[in-house]
Design a protein around this motif. Structure first.
Motif, PDB file in Angstrom:
ATOM      1  N   ILE A 110       0.836  -1.204   0.000  1.00 32.45           N
ATOM      2  CA  ILE A 110       0.000   0.000   0.000  1.00 32.45           C
ATOM      3  C   ILE A 110       0.868   1.251   0.000  1.00 32.45           C
ATOM      4  CG2 ILE A 110      -1.572   1.360   1.446  1.00 32.45           C
ATOM      5  CD1 ILE A 110      -2.915  -1.348   2.185  1.00 32.45           C
ATOM      6  N   ILE A 111       1.923   1.253   0.813  1.00 35.63           N
ATOM      7  CA  ILE A 111       2.806   2.414   0.872  1.00 35.63           C
ATOM      8  C   ILE A 111       3.514   2.622  -0.463  1.00 35.63           C
ATOM      9  CG2 ILE A 111       4.918   3.342   1.920  1.00 35.63           C
ATOM     10  CD1 ILE A 111       4.019   2.108   4.564  1.00 35.63           C
ATOM     11  N   LYS A 112       3.996   1.540  -1.053  1.00 33.55           N
ATOM     12  CA  LYS A 112       4.702   1.670  -2.333  1.00 33.55           C
ATOM     13  C   LYS A 112       3.759   2.152  -3.427  1.00 33.55           C
ATOM     14  CE  LYS A 112       8.305  -0.541  -5.041  1.00 33.55           C
ATOM     15  NZ  LYS A 112       9.142  -1.743  -5.237  1.00 33.55           N
ATOM     16  N   THR A 113       2.528   1.686  -3.411  1.00 31.22           N
ATOM     17  CA  THR A 113       1.534   2.173  -4.368  1.00 31.22           C
ATOM     18  C   THR A 113       1.298   3.662  -4.174  1.00 31.22           C
ATOM     19  OG1 THR A 113       0.436   0.018  -4.520  1.00 31.22           O
ATOM     20  CG2 THR A 113      -0.860   1.949  -5.150  1.00 31.22           C
ATOM     21  N   ALA A 114       1.219   4.094  -2.917  1.00 29.41           N
ATOM     22  CA  ALA A 114       1.009   5.513  -2.632  1.00 29.41           C
ATOM     23  C   ALA A 114       2.196   6.365  -3.092  1.00 29.41           C
ATOM     24  CB  ALA A 114       0.764   5.718  -1.137  1.00 29.41           C
ATOM     25  N   ARG A 119      -1.751  11.451  -7.263  1.00 25.42           N
ATOM     26  CA  ARG A 119      -2.169  12.505  -6.332  1.00 25.42           C
ATOM     27  C   ARG A 119      -0.999  12.847  -5.414  1.00 25.42           C
ATOM     28  NH1 ARG A 119      -7.183   9.022  -4.255  1.00 25.42           N
ATOM     29  NH2 ARG A 119      -5.521   7.470  -4.574  1.00 25.42           N
ATOM     30  N   TRP A 120      -0.589  14.122  -5.403  1.00 29.57           N
ATOM     31  CA  TRP A 120       0.597  14.485  -4.619  1.00 29.57           C
ATOM     32  C   TRP A 120       0.370  14.286  -3.125  1.00 29.57           C
ATOM     33  CZ3 TRP A 120       0.663  18.327  -0.942  1.00 29.57           C
ATOM     34  CH2 TRP A 120      -0.381  19.275  -0.955  1.00 29.57           C
ATOM     35  N   ARG A 121      -0.850  14.444  -2.655  1.00 24.95           N
ATOM     36  CA  ARG A 121      -1.092  14.232  -1.218  1.00 24.95           C
ATOM     37  C   ARG A 121      -0.911  12.769  -0.839  1.00 24.95           C
ATOM     38  NH1 ARG A 121      -5.174  18.234  -2.027  1.00 24.95           N
ATOM     39  NH2 ARG A 121      -4.662  20.162  -0.902  1.00 24.95           N
ATOM     40  N   MET A 122      -1.236  11.873  -1.732  1.00 25.61           N
ATOM     41  CA  MET A 122      -1.015  10.464  -1.431  1.00 25.61           C
ATOM     42  C   MET A 122       0.478  10.144  -1.394  1.00 25.61           C
ATOM     43  SD  MET A 122      -3.872   9.331  -0.695  1.00 25.61           S
ATOM     44  CE  MET A 122      -3.315   7.649  -0.457  1.00 25.61           C
ATOM     45  N   ARG A 123       1.245  10.818  -2.244  1.00 24.12           N
ATOM     46  CA  ARG A 123       2.698  10.631  -2.187  1.00 24.12           C
ATOM     47  C   ARG A 123       3.245  11.163  -0.854  1.00 24.12           C
ATOM     48  NH1 ARG A 123       2.305  12.539  -7.692  1.00 24.12           N
ATOM     49  NH2 ARG A 123       3.350  14.489  -7.164  1.00 24.12           N
ATOM     50  N   GLU A 124       2.656  12.264  -0.384  1.00 19.63           N
ATOM     51  CA  GLU A 124       3.052  12.777   0.936  1.00 19.63           C
ATOM     52  C   GLU A 124       2.679  11.785   2.034  1.00 19.63           C
ATOM     53  OE1 GLU A 124       4.767  15.526   1.843  1.00 19.63           O
ATOM     54  OE2 GLU A 124       5.101  15.781  -0.303  1.00 19.63           O
ATOM     55  N   ALA A 159      10.181   9.693  -2.292  1.00 22.34           N
ATOM     56  CA  ALA A 159       9.560   9.269  -1.035  1.00 22.34           C
ATOM     57  C   ALA A 159      10.621   8.938   0.007  1.00 22.34           C
ATOM     58  CB  ALA A 159       8.651   8.072  -1.269  1.00 22.34           C
ATOM     59  N   PHE A 160      11.712   8.305  -0.421  1.00 16.63           N
ATOM     60  CA  PHE A 160      12.780   7.951   0.521  1.00 16.63           C
ATOM     61  C   PHE A 160      13.351   9.198   1.192  1.00 16.63           C
ATOM     62  CE2 PHE A 160      14.024   4.224  -2.524  1.00 16.63           C
ATOM     63  CZ  PHE A 160      12.870   3.551  -2.192  1.00 16.63           C
TER      64      PHE A 160
END
Length: 274
Positions: A110-114, A119-124, A159-160
């Motif tokens: 789920i985290i990797k998909t996000a 959507r930039w908020r999901m990446r956040e 993300a890292f």
């Protein structure tokens, strides 16, 4: 906004009762601050903390997964519904260290998909989930990044660094040195041209992350950090120079380490003239 204590009470009352999920959904959407430029981070943080324990019920688990997997078509950008998967991904990060192995594998997915969400908020949310995992144990987040680093795309690399540029994770020197080493490898991949057919938007997202995160690492371990910036300041790649300059301009460096900043900026000026 309703008081935070009342919010927590409502979470406890509604989350484990499927009949009340609609009420909880409506409450979070109402208090999301969406549409708008800034989502309600305090509320999402309190929501996430509610799940930071080992006694998650099957109903809780089903509830979080149902929200975390809402697609852009179901919860679009700047729509109040977007707050639901945002909160759920953060909550799964808060729960991760308590989860069973099978659940952890699902949370990882789920985290990797996000990380790769449009959507930039999901990446956040993915970065914030990793921060929660790191706060529970830096070794946990390091294990995930080490597993994902090879072959990581630009959104995942972003993300890292966004996750690790979090002062609570940098209290130990060994943690910061790990972050500097990871950042160095990512910067080297930028300069190497190893990624063919670079997606311009994905690179822009990574660049924006690097343009501030490096300064967080440098401020934590200035000797090793400024050596890294000095190394990349010698690059002829204008993209890397932009990243270095942006970090040197952050007040966390420019105010406390004015001399080191000035020296690197002077070297860049000389380089640009030659």
């Amino acid at each position: 906004m309703a008081g935070q204590k009342m919010m927590v009470m409502l979470f406890q009352q509604w989350v484990s009762d499927k009949e009340q999920w609609v009420e909880l959904r409506d409450l979070l959407m109402k208090e999301s601050n969406l549409p708008g430029p800034r989502v309600n981070l305090e509320l999402s943080g309190n929501f996430a903390k509610h799940f930071a324990h080992p006694k998650l019920t099957e109903t809780d688990w089903e509830f979080l997964n149902s929200w975390a997997n809402l697609t852009e078509a179901e919860a679009g950008v700047n729509d109040p519904r977007e707050f639901l998967p945002f909160c759920a991904v953060r909550a799964l990060g808060a729960y991760y260290s308590y989860a069973e192995e099978e659940q952890q594998i699902m949370i990882q997915s789920i985290i990797k998909t996000a990380m790769n969400d449009s959507r930039w908020r999901m990446r956040e949310a993915s970065a914030m989930a990793l921060q929660s995992i790191g706060e529970d144990g830096f070794a946990l987040v390091r294990q995930l990044i080490d597993m994902w680093e090879k072959g990581a795309n630009r959104l995942e690399q972003r993300a890292f660094v966004a996750a690790l540029a979090h002062p609570p994770l940098l209290k130990k020197k060994e943690n910061t040195l790990y972050c500097l080493q990871l950042a160095t490898r990512i910067m080297e991949s930028v300069g190497s041209g190893e990624v063919q057919y670079e997606d311009a938007e994905h690179f822009r997202v990574l660049s924006k992350g690097l343009e501030y995160s490096l300064s967080v690492f440098v401020a934590s371990e200035p000797e090793e950090g400024f050596a890294m910036l000095e190394k990349f300041a010698k690059s002829r790649d204008i993209r890397m120079i932009k990243i270095v300059k942006s970090n040197l301009g952050k007040s966390r460096l420019s105010k406390k380490y004015a001399l080191q900043v000035a020296e690197i900026l002077d070297s860049l000026t000389i380089q640009e003239r030659t």
